[in-house]
Design an enzyme around this catalytic site. Structure first.
Site, PDB file in Angstrom:
ATOM      1  N   ASP A  30       0.852  -1.184   0.000  1.00  0.00           N
ATOM      2  CA  ASP A  30       0.000   0.000   0.000  1.00  0.00           C
ATOM      3  C   ASP A  30       0.890   1.237   0.000  1.00  0.00           C
ATOM      4  OD1 ASP A  30      -3.212   0.452   0.757  1.00  0.00           O
ATOM      5  OD2 ASP A  30      -1.921   2.183   1.205  1.00  0.00           O
ATOM      6  N   THR A  86     -12.281   1.634  -5.923  1.00  0.00           N
ATOM      7  CA  THR A  86     -12.847   2.223  -7.148  1.00  0.00           C
ATOM      8  C   THR A  86     -14.077   3.023  -6.749  1.00  0.00           C
ATOM      9  OG1 THR A  86     -14.039   0.140  -7.544  1.00  0.00           O
ATOM     10  CG2 THR A  86     -11.961   0.459  -8.717  1.00  0.00           C
ATOM     11  N   THR A 122     -13.996  -3.807  -7.795  1.00  0.00           N
ATOM     12  CA  THR A 122     -15.235  -3.736  -8.557  1.00  0.00           C
ATOM     13  C   THR A 122     -15.104  -2.654  -9.624  1.00  0.00           C
ATOM     14  OG1 THR A 122     -16.446  -4.370  -6.564  1.00  0.00           O
ATOM     15  CG2 THR A 122     -17.733  -3.495  -8.391  1.00  0.00           C
ATOM     16  N   PHE A 153     -17.175 -10.864  -2.784  1.00  0.00           N
ATOM     17  CA  PHE A 153     -18.571 -10.726  -2.392  1.00  0.00           C
ATOM     18  C   PHE A 153     -18.659 -10.580  -0.871  1.00  0.00           C
ATOM     19  CE2 PHE A 153     -18.352 -13.262  -6.269  1.00  0.00           C
ATOM     20  CZ  PHE A 153     -19.205 -12.567  -7.111  1.00  0.00           C
ATOM     21  N   LYS A 210     -20.108  -8.862  -9.306  1.00  0.00           N
ATOM     22  CA  LYS A 210     -20.255  -8.141  -8.041  1.00  0.00           C
ATOM     23  C   LYS A 210     -21.318  -7.053  -8.147  1.00  0.00           C
ATOM     24  CE  LYS A 210     -19.444  -6.435  -3.925  1.00  0.00           C
ATOM     25  NZ  LYS A 210     -18.160  -5.834  -3.547  1.00  0.00           N
ATOM     26  N   ASN A 214     -24.876  -6.862  -6.032  1.00  0.00           N
ATOM     27  CA  ASN A 214     -25.236  -5.722  -5.194  1.00  0.00           C
ATOM     28  C   ASN A 214     -26.485  -5.018  -5.695  1.00  0.00           C
ATOM     29  OD1 ASN A 214     -23.296  -6.088  -3.285  1.00  0.00           O
ATOM     30  ND2 ASN A 214     -21.898  -4.527  -4.056  1.00  0.00           N
ATOM     31  N   CYS A 266     -20.345   0.097  -0.957  1.00  0.00           N
ATOM     32  CA  CYS A 266     -20.575  -0.823  -2.076  1.00  0.00           C
ATOM     33  C   CYS A 266     -21.944  -0.646  -2.733  1.00  0.00           C
ATOM     34  CB  CYS A 266     -20.405  -2.267  -1.605  1.00  0.00           C
ATOM     35  SG  CYS A 266     -18.692  -2.709  -1.248  1.00  0.00           S
ATOM     36  N   LYS A 329     -23.591   0.327   9.220  1.00  0.00           N
ATOM     37  CA  LYS A 329     -24.155  -0.924   9.713  1.00  0.00           C
ATOM     38  C   LYS A 329     -23.391  -1.292  10.977  1.00  0.00           C
ATOM     39  CE  LYS A 329     -23.083  -4.901   7.851  1.00  0.00           C
ATOM     40  NZ  LYS A 329     -22.853  -6.023   6.914  1.00  0.00           N
ATOM     41  N   ARG A 336     -19.056   5.398   5.307  1.00  0.00           N
ATOM     42  CA  ARG A 336     -19.312   5.804   3.929  1.00  0.00           C
ATOM     43  C   ARG A 336     -20.807   5.717   3.625  1.00  0.00           C
ATOM     44  NH1 ARG A 336     -15.251   1.952   0.762  1.00  0.00           N
ATOM     45  NH2 ARG A 336     -15.951   0.572   2.456  1.00  0.00           N
TER      46      ARG A 336
END
Length: 439
Positions: A30, A86, A122, A153, A210, A214, A266, A329, A336
């Site tokens: 990274d 992405t 994705t 997933f 994916k 979603n 996502c 959640k 986000r």
């Protein structure tokens, strides 16, 4: 095997740790030096169930390490997973592939031997050939590099489980590239041998997997929330109705959770990116339904603000509102596109004093929403509140004694945006209770 994972955010850090758990030697890469330092110290940069333990275990064993050097990553192994972000382009629905193509351009000139590059990020369908062309153009190994598409997933807060025990594996290849398939089958050998369904397909199908998954999940959530609007108007109970529908095996109850709606990095991004790419391909009419899915989801947030206004006699100015929840959640610190924070921000704009509490996400929330007040303790957070909103379904919130809370508030009123509070218990404790989609 010796393999690398390029990009060590939510997806990459989880994938790297789980590949080490499968017995491989893994080097995560990274460009964020601070993140690399945290990971090499044996800690996760995010809150995700079981991830800290795995990273600590395998950095200590030597199977897992992290670097900021593309050169080191390219020389480490012959299988390179790319899991960079992405995000949605600012002001548009389309995916922003800047990080993906940047990673490919920096990795390619350093790959000198035959290798497989497996992309997990994705993307819009049609991206794989562009990745192949960049690799073949800039890598010394040239066309000895094969590109595979291996979508993830993962469910946040279940990411480790979903990586080690997935409900399916998908491998996408350019026709005739059996070596790449053999390499991925070797990498995932333990998972495949456990009986996990493995679908081998072409690039385009794997790229669509994916976003299609979603899009369907988002549609299922928005469907039951559209029904919740009818339930509120008619006096029906959307929770019981979801149970009734869920007993039909063709429909299923799983994932059909009425309430405030979905958020995160996502589902919202992927349905919008799916629509954008469909438009570019001239197939946008086929996905008109997703525009309404997105609209229904946003209406749930507006509905929560309207209910708050109703409970406070039409005037939010100067009122004290406590919000239980900042993460999109439970069991994550990811904020986000958080429905809870979207509601909090709107209430603040309308003149309310808003106090937010969350077991894990307060540090992240403070950075993006400094205008809100924050309290660590959910009980202390309701002090002198005119209204309590339950917007992220952390188990801790459902276990709080409502009788203990009532005396702290200015007025014991609660709106349950997630449908997990026991309405009978709360009413018996003196609270006025409203819930989305319920009488």
């Amino acid at each position: 095997m010796k393999l690398t994972v390029i990009g060590c955010g939510y997806l990459g850090a989880t994938h790297a740790a789980c590949m080490a758990e499968l017995g491989h030697e893994v080097l995560g890469m990274d460009s964020d030096m601070d993140k690399v330092a945290v990971l090499n110290s044996g800690k996760a940069p995010i809150h995700e169930r079981d991830l800290d333990d795995l990273i600590a275990k395998h950095t200590a064993s030597g199977k897992l390490s992290f670097t900021a050097s593309y050169a080191e990553a390219a020389a480490f192994g012959d299988l390179h997973f790319i899991g960079v972000g992405t995000p949605q382009q600012p002001g548009e629905n389309a995916y922003d592939l800047t990080h993906l193509f940047s990673a490919v351009r920096q990795l390619a000139p350093r790959i000198k031997n035959p290798a497989v590059v497996a992309v997990k990020s994705t993307v819009p369908v049609g991206t794989a050939p562009r990745v192949r062309d960049l690799l073949h153009e800039f890598a010394p190994a040239g066309d000895a590099i094969e590109v595979a598409w291996n979508p993830e997933f993962l469910r946040e807060s279940f990411a480790v489980e979903d990586t080690l025990r997935p409900d399916r594996l998908v491998f996408g290849f350019e026709s005739g590239h059996s070596w790449a398939e053999a390499v991925l089958r070797q990498c995932f050998e333990k998972i495949i041998e456990s009986g996990t369904p493995t679908i081998v397909t072409d690039w385009a199908t794997a790229e669509l997997a994916k976003a299609s998954a979603n899009a369907f999940l988002a549609t299922k959530i928005s469907f039951i929330n559209a029904i919740a609007e009818v339930c509120e108007a008619s006096g029906a109970d959307v929770g019981q109705l979801a149970d009734i529908l869920g007993h039909d095996a063709r429909i299923g109850r799983r994932g059909m959770r009425p309430g405030l709606g979905f958020g995160g990095g996502c589902l919202p991004k992927d349905i919008r990116g799916f629509m954008a790419r469909a438009g570019e391909l001239g197939a946008d009419q086929a996905l008109t339904i997703l525009r309404e899915v997105d609209a229904i989801n946003n209406r749930r947030r507006e509905r929560m603000v309207d209910l708050a206004r109703q409970q406070l006699d039409g005037n939010l100015a100067g009122k004290r509102i406590t919000i239980w929840g900042a993460a999109f959640k439970p069991n994550t610190d990811d904020i986000r596109d958080s429905p809870a924070l979207a509601v909090a921000q709107k209430l603040h704009e309308l003149g309310a004093t808003v106090t937010v509490t969350d077991p894990q996400a307060l540090d992240n929330a403070r950075k993006t929403h400094p205008e809100l007040d924050y309290v660590n303790d959910p009980i202390a957070a309701v002090q002198d509140a005119d209204l309590l909103l339950h917007l992220t379904e952390w188990p801790q919130f459902s276990h709080v004694d409502p009788a203990r809370l009532a005396a702290r508030t200015a007025t014991p009123r609660v709106i349950d945006g997630r449908g997990t509070l026991n309405q009978i218990t709360w009413r018996e404790a003196g609270w006025t209770v409203r819930a989305l989609g319920r009488p």
